[in-house]
Design a protein around this motif. Sequence first.
Motif, PDB file in Angstrom:
ATOM      1  N   UNK B 115     -30.085 -64.698  -4.831  1.00 21.48           N
ATOM      2  CA  UNK B 115     -30.964 -65.785  -5.269  1.00 21.48           C
ATOM      3  C   UNK B 115     -32.197 -65.960  -4.374  1.00 21.48           C
ATOM      4  N   UNK B 116     -33.196 -66.634  -4.928  1.00 20.51           N
ATOM      5  CA  UNK B 116     -34.359 -67.054  -4.138  1.00 20.51           C
ATOM      6  C   UNK B 116     -33.869 -67.951  -3.005  1.00 20.51           C
ATOM      7  N   UNK B 117     -34.330 -67.688  -1.777  1.00 20.13           N
ATOM      8  CA  UNK B 117     -33.847 -68.477  -0.640  1.00 20.13           C
ATOM      9  C   UNK B 117     -34.919 -69.425  -0.096  1.00 20.13           C
ATOM     10  N   UNK B 118     -36.138 -68.916   0.128  1.00 21.91           N
ATOM     11  CA  UNK B 118     -37.215 -69.804   0.611  1.00 21.91           C
ATOM     12  C   UNK B 118     -38.499 -69.616  -0.198  1.00 21.91           C
ATOM     13  N   UNK B 119     -39.191 -70.722  -0.417  1.00 27.26           N
ATOM     14  CA  UNK B 119     -40.579 -70.728  -0.872  1.00 27.26           C
ATOM     15  C   UNK B 119     -41.349 -71.465   0.216  1.00 27.26           C
ATOM     16  N   UNK B 120     -42.233 -70.745   0.908  1.00 22.29           N
ATOM     17  CA  UNK B 120     -42.963 -71.349   2.022  1.00 22.29           C
ATOM     18  C   UNK B 120     -44.463 -71.247   1.778  1.00 22.29           C
ATOM     19  N   UNK B 121     -45.096 -72.403   1.640  1.00 22.95           N
ATOM     20  CA  UNK B 121     -46.546 -72.459   1.464  1.00 22.95           C
ATOM     21  C   UNK B 121     -47.238 -72.259   2.804  1.00 22.95           C
ATOM     22  N   UNK B 122     -48.292 -71.443   2.785  1.00 22.19           N
ATOM     23  CA  UNK B 122     -49.115 -71.257   3.986  1.00 22.19           C
ATOM     24  C   UNK B 122     -50.566 -71.443   3.554  1.00 22.19           C
ATOM     25  N   UNK B 128     -48.423 -67.914  -0.563  1.00 21.21           N
ATOM     26  CA  UNK B 128     -47.118 -68.520  -0.818  1.00 21.21           C
ATOM     27  C   UNK B 128     -46.078 -67.433  -0.564  1.00 21.21           C
ATOM     28  N   UNK B 129     -45.203 -67.658   0.417  1.00 21.72           N
ATOM     29  CA  UNK B 129     -44.198 -66.648   0.773  1.00 21.72           C
ATOM     30  C   UNK B 129     -42.865 -66.961   0.095  1.00 21.72           C
ATOM     31  N   UNK B 130     -42.275 -65.942  -0.525  1.00 26.46           N
ATOM     32  CA  UNK B 130     -41.019 -66.091  -1.245  1.00 26.46           C
ATOM     33  C   UNK B 130     -40.022 -65.070  -0.723  1.00 26.46           C
ATOM     34  N   UNK B 131     -38.878 -65.537  -0.212  1.00 28.17           N
ATOM     35  CA  UNK B 131     -37.849 -64.622   0.285  1.00 28.17           C
ATOM     36  C   UNK B 131     -36.572 -64.755  -0.536  1.00 28.17           C
ATOM     37  N   UNK B 165     -44.181 -63.657  12.142  1.00 29.41           N
ATOM     38  CA  UNK B 165     -44.735 -64.646  11.221  1.00 29.41           C
ATOM     39  C   UNK B 165     -43.831 -65.873  11.205  1.00 29.41           C
ATOM     40  N   UNK B 166     -44.450 -67.050  11.127  1.00 34.47           N
ATOM     41  CA  UNK B 166     -43.654 -68.283  11.090  1.00 34.47           C
ATOM     42  C   UNK B 166     -42.818 -68.376   9.828  1.00 34.47           C
ATOM     43  N   UNK B 167     -43.305 -67.800   8.722  1.00 40.74           N
ATOM     44  CA  UNK B 167     -42.499 -67.849   7.494  1.00 40.74           C
ATOM     45  C   UNK B 167     -41.197 -67.067   7.690  1.00 40.74           C
ATOM     46  N   UNK B 185     -28.715 -72.623  -0.066  1.00 42.63           N
ATOM     47  CA  UNK B 185     -29.553 -73.310  -1.039  1.00 42.63           C
ATOM     48  C   UNK B 185     -30.836 -72.545  -1.276  1.00 42.63           C
ATOM     49  N   UNK B 186     -31.782 -73.192  -1.964  1.00 41.43           N
ATOM     50  CA  UNK B 186     -33.157 -72.705  -2.067  1.00 41.43           C
ATOM     51  C   UNK B 186     -34.026 -73.732  -1.349  1.00 41.43           C
ATOM     52  N   UNK B 187     -34.807 -73.279  -0.378  1.00 40.37           N
ATOM     53  CA  UNK B 187     -35.546 -74.196   0.497  1.00 40.37           C
ATOM     54  C   UNK B 187     -37.048 -74.061   0.274  1.00 40.37           C
ATOM     55  N   UNK B 188     -37.739 -75.188   0.205  1.00 41.81           N
ATOM     56  CA  UNK B 188     -39.200 -75.158   0.148  1.00 41.81           C
ATOM     57  C   UNK B 188     -39.749 -75.795   1.416  1.00 41.81           C
ATOM     58  N   UNK B 189     -40.759 -75.154   1.976  1.00 45.54           N
ATOM     59  CA  UNK B 189     -41.407 -75.649   3.190  1.00 45.54           C
ATOM     60  C   UNK B 189     -42.905 -75.408   3.071  1.00 45.54           C
ATOM     61  N   UNK B 190     -43.683 -76.119   3.873  1.00 44.02           N
ATOM     62  CA  UNK B 190     -45.122 -75.851   3.973  1.00 44.02           C
ATOM     63  C   UNK B 190     -45.478 -75.747   5.444  1.00 44.02           C
ATOM     64  N   UNK B 191     -46.156 -74.678   5.808  1.00 45.76           N
ATOM     65  CA  UNK B 191     -46.591 -74.486   7.189  1.00 45.76           C
ATOM     66  C   UNK B 191     -48.074 -74.796   7.293  1.00 45.76           C
TER      67      UNK B 191
END
Lengths: 197, 197
Positions: B115-122, B128-131, B165-167, B185-191
Amino acid sequence: MALIARCYTSGVNLRPNANFCSACGHGVTRRVPPGDSRLRDCCESCGAIHYVNPRPVVGTIPVWGEQVLLCRRAIEPCYGAWTLPAGFMEVGETTAEGACRETAEEALARVELGPLFTLIDVPGVEQVHLFYRARLLDQDFGPGEESLEVKLFAENEIPWEEIGFRTVSTTLRLFFEDRARGSFGTHTRALQPRTPG
Amino acid sequence: MALIARCYTSGVNLRPNANFCSACGHGVTRRVPPGDSRLRDCCESCGAIHYVNPRPVVGTIPVWGEQVLLCRRAIEPCYGAWTLPAGFMEVGETTAEGACRETAEEALARVELGPLFTLIDVPGVEQVHLFYRARLLDQDFGPGEESLEVKLFAENEIPWEEIGFRTVSTTLRLFFEDRARGSFGTHTRALQPRTPG
């Protein structure tokens, strides 16, 4: 049904190939650069390589009690069709900020943003659609410049045949499924292009 | 620490403003088009408006038993730093396909995607980083052209000070937290951009 068929036309919103270098104005050549494996628009004068990448589309599922807010589009593609508020993400903003901005622009609505609900790949149009759950803060909403009307719908009132994008109908179906189950997740899907005709 | 500081330089990977229209070669003007609210590169000759949007970066967290696969970068930015396999999403592919492709290119590794694990906005670098979580199918991996070396790390071996990288460090920390808890879970963050100096 003509309305719906038009909205799904593959190629809509695709960006044209480049003919000229946006940096120096020289003509570009479409070739595979050294160390790469894909065709790129390459400038033989200044050396710039013009990469093209998929674009994020961000939106919300704005909820008021049992109802969901939809917008009827005043622009192409899908003029006249219903949609969730969503649009192309802008540089300098986060996906969450973009989703709230689109909700404010298209529905003149203020929301409290919830978790990411769907990530839907649409490779045929080079887009990734992201929808966040959201709670309307009040009933003070209305059509923005890109909407003909904006309205709250109960689940049994959703105009499924007039929804303008498959990412929106997919998101709405998943939303009502999760709500019925009493547990919301984050869903990833990929929509392949429809076969023509 | 010099290595790490360099990787986070704001402005790295930002695209230059356009000077010329990529469609017709005429000079562009940076102005707000009618009905818009943002500055765009507009061609006064052919009427093209050249929108620029954030770019998706896609990657995986490849796991073998208790260990995670990291790549040491052979390219800038962050030459010599460790990272998860990831890179810019290409047109025509889904986020999942892009994540698998990057894993194959950078680590020569085949994975079963989870599954999608992180969505991190930069927003500072318009990305937008997706892991995605991923399971290595075998131990037949190695450095691709963009990697100096590729290696499995247990949690207590992760070279935190040399992560590029911080992401990636954010994704790894969330991964080990979820694993310790026994629930992913699936986590969203913004750096946000770091303050200079």
